[in-house]
Enzyme design. Sequence first.
Site, PDB file in Angstrom:
ATOM      1  CB  SER A  30      -0.938  -0.023   1.214  1.00 43.45           C
ATOM      2  OG  SER A  30      -1.929   0.975   1.105  1.00 43.45           O
ATOM      3  CG  ASN A  31      -0.366   4.687  -1.256  1.00 41.13           C
ATOM      4  OD1 ASN A  31      -1.026   5.485  -0.620  1.00 41.13           O
ATOM      5  ND2 ASN A  31      -0.865   4.025  -2.307  1.00 41.13           N
ATOM      6  N   PRO A  32       1.141   5.611   1.995  1.00 45.19           N
ATOM      7  CG  PRO A  32       2.993   6.856   2.634  1.00 45.19           C
ATOM      8  CD  PRO A  32       2.390   6.170   1.457  1.00 45.19           C
ATOM      9  CB  ALA A  53      -2.350   7.204  -3.302  1.00 35.61           C
TER      10      ALA A  53
END
Length: 222
Positions: free
Chosen positions: A24-26, A91
Amino acid sequence: MKPIKCLVTAGPTREYFDPVRYISNPSSGKMGWNIANAAKQKGWDVTLILGPSQLPDIDGATTVRVVSAADMLSACEKYFPHTDILIMSAAVSDVRPKVYSGQKIKKDKIDFNPQLEPTPDILKTLSLKKKSQILVGFAAETHDVMHYAEEKMKSKNLDAIVANTVGSEGSGFAADENKIDLILRSGEIVDFHKASKSRLAASLIDFISAKFFGGRRPQDRQ
Ligand code: PMT
């Protein structure tokens, strides 16, 4: 008179290896959530497709919660034909594991060189189905943001793109403030000064409303 129909995506996606591990991403979802909220405040008919996030549903809007890029694509495909404008702030993870294990992988069985594959490009897929919809993308980059944003706008056949410099503290992923520029297909560039995501979202929606919908109030719309 019908209100302008606006589809907004926000948050990250999660691409699971097994039930407890994922790529995933932040992203927190704040930027897209505030855009959806600002569009709602403007009187638009808003659907928010939200990846995993702590943020609440928006009163008076439809909030659809999704997990993976594939889920986000399915949800977008459902609403896209009936929308006037898509703002794709999510995102979306660019990659996912090729193989998913339905059971937690034991530590001594973990593959340290797992095979990955690309996730579906949601914007590109929808741009091929575009009729009269306005498509606004985002480009999150740590460097040469304007250059890469313009490339993405062209390759994904967008009407405009928000260039978002990320990687510095106090702006971008998970921060309360952001710094963005909007690039239009005509070449026009609008520099939005660093501000809270809620203020930026309101300014962005005001600008988009004036540019693409002639500033019409919903009650003026034919
Ligand atoms: O959520 P926050 O914590 O508030 O952070 C906000 C943000 C930094 C996530 C947001 O402002 C932002 O920049 N969002 C776009 C992030 C991104 O994934 O950009 P990208 O340059 O990788 O993707 C370009 C565009 O293609 C984006 O509109 C993206 O939604 C879209 N995309 C990307 C991959 C994919 N498989 N499908 C897509 O449609």
